[in-house]
Structures are given as C-alpha cells and as structure tokens.
Design a protein around this motif. Sequence first.
Motif, PDB file in Angstrom:
ATOM      1  N   SER A 200      -5.805  16.086  -2.558  1.00 57.20           N
ATOM      2  CA  SER A 200      -4.898  15.147  -1.870  1.00 57.20           C
ATOM      3  C   SER A 200      -3.625  15.783  -1.308  1.00 57.20           C
ATOM      4  CB  SER A 200      -4.485  14.035  -2.833  1.00 57.20           C
ATOM      5  OG  SER A 200      -5.590  13.531  -3.515  1.00 57.20           O
TER       6      SER A 200
ATOM      7  N   LEU B 226       2.077  -0.731  -7.760  1.00 54.81           N
ATOM      8  CA  LEU B 226       1.320   0.186  -6.883  1.00 54.81           C
ATOM      9  C   LEU B 226       1.208   1.573  -7.550  1.00 54.81           C
ATOM     10  CD1 LEU B 226       0.041   1.073  -4.169  1.00 54.81           C
ATOM     11  CD2 LEU B 226       2.374   1.508  -3.339  1.00 54.81           C
ATOM     12  N   ILE B 227       2.313   2.035  -8.135  1.00 52.70           N
ATOM     13  CA  ILE B 227       2.281   3.338  -8.831  1.00 52.70           C
ATOM     14  C   ILE B 227       1.284   3.274  -9.993  1.00 52.70           C
ATOM     15  CG2 ILE B 227       3.647   4.962 -10.232  1.00 52.70           C
ATOM     16  CD1 ILE B 227       6.101   4.128  -8.428  1.00 52.70           C
TER      17      ILE B 227
ATOM     18  N   GLU C 171       0.802  -1.224   0.000  1.00 55.75           N
ATOM     19  CA  GLU C 171       0.000   0.000   0.000  1.00 55.75           C
ATOM     20  C   GLU C 171       0.827   1.262   0.000  1.00 55.75           C
ATOM     21  OE1 GLU C 171      -2.907  -0.318   3.042  1.00 55.75           O
ATOM     22  OE2 GLU C 171      -3.925  -1.933   1.986  1.00 55.75           O
ATOM     23  N   GLU C 172       2.155   1.120   0.241  1.00 61.04           N
ATOM     24  CA  GLU C 172       2.983   2.321   0.183  1.00 61.04           C
ATOM     25  C   GLU C 172       4.380   2.002  -0.329  1.00 61.04           C
ATOM     26  OE1 GLU C 172       4.797   2.814   4.629  1.00 61.04           O
ATOM     27  OE2 GLU C 172       2.886   3.840   4.229  1.00 61.04           O
TER      28      GLU C 172
ATOM     29  N   SER D 198       2.820  10.878   1.340  1.00 62.18           N
ATOM     30  CA  SER D 198       2.397  10.241   2.603  1.00 62.18           C
ATOM     31  C   SER D 198       3.597  10.099   3.545  1.00 62.18           C
ATOM     32  CB  SER D 198       1.763   8.880   2.330  1.00 62.18           C
ATOM     33  OG  SER D 198       2.753   7.973   1.922  1.00 62.18           O
TER      34      SER D 198
ATOM     35  N   TYR E  30       1.718  11.614  -4.963  1.00 62.99           N
ATOM     36  CA  TYR E  30       0.728  11.252  -3.945  1.00 62.99           C
ATOM     37  C   TYR E  30       1.309  10.199  -2.978  1.00 62.99           C
ATOM     38  CZ  TYR E  30      -3.439   8.983  -2.040  1.00 62.99           C
ATOM     39  OH  TYR E  30      -4.357   8.425  -1.199  1.00 62.99           O
ATOM     40  N   LEU E  31       1.961   9.191  -3.553  1.00 64.28           N
ATOM     41  CA  LEU E  31       2.497   8.108  -2.718  1.00 64.28           C
ATOM     42  C   LEU E  31       3.678   8.608  -1.861  1.00 64.28           C
ATOM     43  CD1 LEU E  31       2.268   5.258  -5.370  1.00 64.28           C
ATOM     44  CD2 LEU E  31       1.010   5.327  -3.192  1.00 64.28           C
TER      45      LEU E  31
ATOM     46  N   ASN F  51      -6.317   5.516 -11.123  1.00 68.18           N
ATOM     47  CA  ASN F  51      -7.328   6.375 -10.485  1.00 68.18           C
ATOM     48  C   ASN F  51      -7.158   7.829 -10.912  1.00 68.18           C
ATOM     49  OD1 ASN F  51      -8.357   4.185  -9.066  1.00 68.18           O
ATOM     50  ND2 ASN F  51      -6.901   4.466  -7.383  1.00 68.18           N
TER      51      ASN F  51
ATOM     52  N   ASN G  21      -1.356   1.271 -10.391  1.00 62.15           N
ATOM     53  CA  ASN G  21      -2.748   1.180  -9.909  1.00 62.15           C
ATOM     54  C   ASN G  21      -3.235   2.534  -9.400  1.00 62.15           C
ATOM     55  OD1 ASN G  21      -2.790  -1.506 -10.591  1.00 62.15           O
ATOM     56  ND2 ASN G  21      -2.224  -2.222  -8.549  1.00 62.15           N
ATOM     57  N   THR G  22      -2.329   3.269  -8.752  1.00 62.57           N
ATOM     58  CA  THR G  22      -2.680   4.609  -8.265  1.00 62.57           C
ATOM     59  C   THR G  22      -2.884   5.546  -9.467  1.00 62.57           C
ATOM     60  OG1 THR G  22      -1.258   4.122  -6.373  1.00 62.57           O
ATOM     61  CG2 THR G  22      -1.973   6.405  -6.611  1.00 62.57           C
TER      62      THR G  22
ATOM     63  N   ALA H   8       0.542  10.050  -9.308  1.00 59.79           N
ATOM     64  CA  ALA H   8       0.622   8.855  -8.455  1.00 59.79           C
ATOM     65  C   ALA H   8       1.912   8.855  -7.634  1.00 59.79           C
ATOM     66  CB  ALA H   8       0.546   7.598  -9.328  1.00 59.79           C
TER      67      ALA H   8
END
Length: 308
Positions: free
Chosen positions: A43, A22-23, A2-3, A305, A301-302, A29, A25-26, A298
Amino acid sequence: MEELRSKHLLGIQDLTREEIELIFNTADNFKEVINRPIKKVPSLRDITIANVFFENSTRTRLSFELAEKRLSADVVNFSSSGSSVKKGETLLDTVNNILAMKVDMVVMRHASPGAPHFLARNIQANVVNAGDGTHEHPTQALLDTFSIRSKFGGVEGKKVAIIGDILHSRVALSNIFALNKLGAEVMVCGPATLLPKHIKSLGVKVTLDLREALEWCEVANVLRIQLERQQVKYFPSLREYSLYYGINKQLLDSLNKPITIMHPGPINRGVELNSDVADSEHSIILEQVENGVAVRMAVLYLLASKVK
Ligand code: CP
C-alpha cells in the motif's frame, strides 16, 4: 466516511467519531494482514517516512517502524541523541534537512507540547504526533480504544477508569478525548496532587479512592508515575504511592468481579501494577501492543492518500 479530513494526525481532539471509526475499520483489515504468514502489503510503496524521535521510546517507535515496513514504505529513523541537535541545530532545520532528502511523512515524538503542530504549519510533509510532552499521544489512545472495542465488541457505554499520574500524562488526555467521542464513561483516579485542577471540565468523574474506581469500572487503564516530568515531589515515596494506588491480585480478587487491565507501557512493576495483575488473564497489555501496529498501519495508510 472514506477518508480523513486532515493530512496530519496531531491529536484526538481534532478527530470526529466517524474518523475514529474509519481508522478502526481500516485497522481491522490490517490486523488480519499482520496475522497472515506473509504480513506485508504494497500500500505505501514509493512513500518515504521519517520517524523523528526527540524523546525516548520503545513501543511507539518500534510499532510505527513495523507498521511502515508492513505497508512497504521506505523508512528512515532519526534520534536526537547522537545527532546535530546536540550541536544546536533547531527543530525546523533538522526536519527541513530530512525533508530535503524527499521524505513524504514525518512521525515525531517531542518533549514540547505543540511541537508537531508547529512542524505541520511549517513543512509540506504530513505530520503524525507520536507524543508531544504532556499534551497528546493520539495513536496510543486509538490503540487503547481499539483494544477495548476488540475485547467488548464496542466502546459505547463502557466504564473506563484511568488511574495514576493524570497530571503529566498525554495518554490520559488523548484517552479522555477518544473515550468521550466514542460514548464511554470515564473516571480518573489518582492522588490529588497528580490530578489537573480543571479535569472535571473534560466531562469525567473524579475520585481519589482506588477501590471506588475499581468497583465502578469495567476497564482500568493504569498509568505509570512519570518521574522524568516531575520537578517537585507530588507524593512522599514510590512505596507510599504503591500502598494507596498500586493494583495487586489480592485487591482485584476482593472486588468479586473481573476488571480488564490495560497499561500503555512502560510498566513500573511493583509500583502501579504488580506482576500478578500485569501478567494475569485479565490483562490485555500485550494485545494493546499488537493492536498498536494495526492501528498505526491504518493511520499511515489513510494519511498517505493525502501525500502530494
Ligand atoms: N506507550 C508508549 O508511548 O511507550 P513508549 O514511550 O515506549 O513509546
């Protein structure tokens, strides 16, 4: 997953396949978001990002800035031309002065390989490599492989030829790392003088013959000749380069199979690609640019966090 593990994106070499997925899939969106009438999400509200460019750029710089604005980040842009770098200020002093203005993330392009790695070791902010000399251009490789995934539904098993000036290309190196991690087959093609000596050790096929590369591949990622990085002559003339390595419609038609054409830009039309190929229905060059914004959203955003 998830990260991302790191708070920086310095190169594809540091990412696992799971992190790349993961990148992607993000980015799926965010691609949906940027195609809505209202293209903005909150975000990254309260995050400040500095785009610090010590080298020329059109696509990468605009794409990062748009990605940041679509995520509602506060954005400042720095370009070394017209700055105090010209008065002798060091890279670290320049960036520390920008950070003193409470910047959380730095997106940096620099002509020296390793410059973003140096920065990441010496500052608190998250660092994103937007291209470091002939070394890596990780977000370009992410958007390139994301574009292959969008076109074909996956990257695994795809045959991708990277054609042109491999020796001076950070795009080639980052693409080879990304394609290998995602299970694609890679062939590089160019004049012998523009292929690094140990390129085979990266697990790629090598050919000097453009037709062989085109007959083998499903996707051709065509690179420009980087004249600005060439201190000596690697081939007699652009005209001769184009004769042996330029791709035109007549050549593609003679293959009796469609090939998807990619190019990271900027294109030298009439040198590595003719307009009848660059603008054809087989070209996904502008899709690459569109995907670049979603992929960079993406990544930012990742990484955000992990802002302290
Ligand atoms: N693809 C790419 O890096 O283009 P720019 O040099 O215009 O940013």
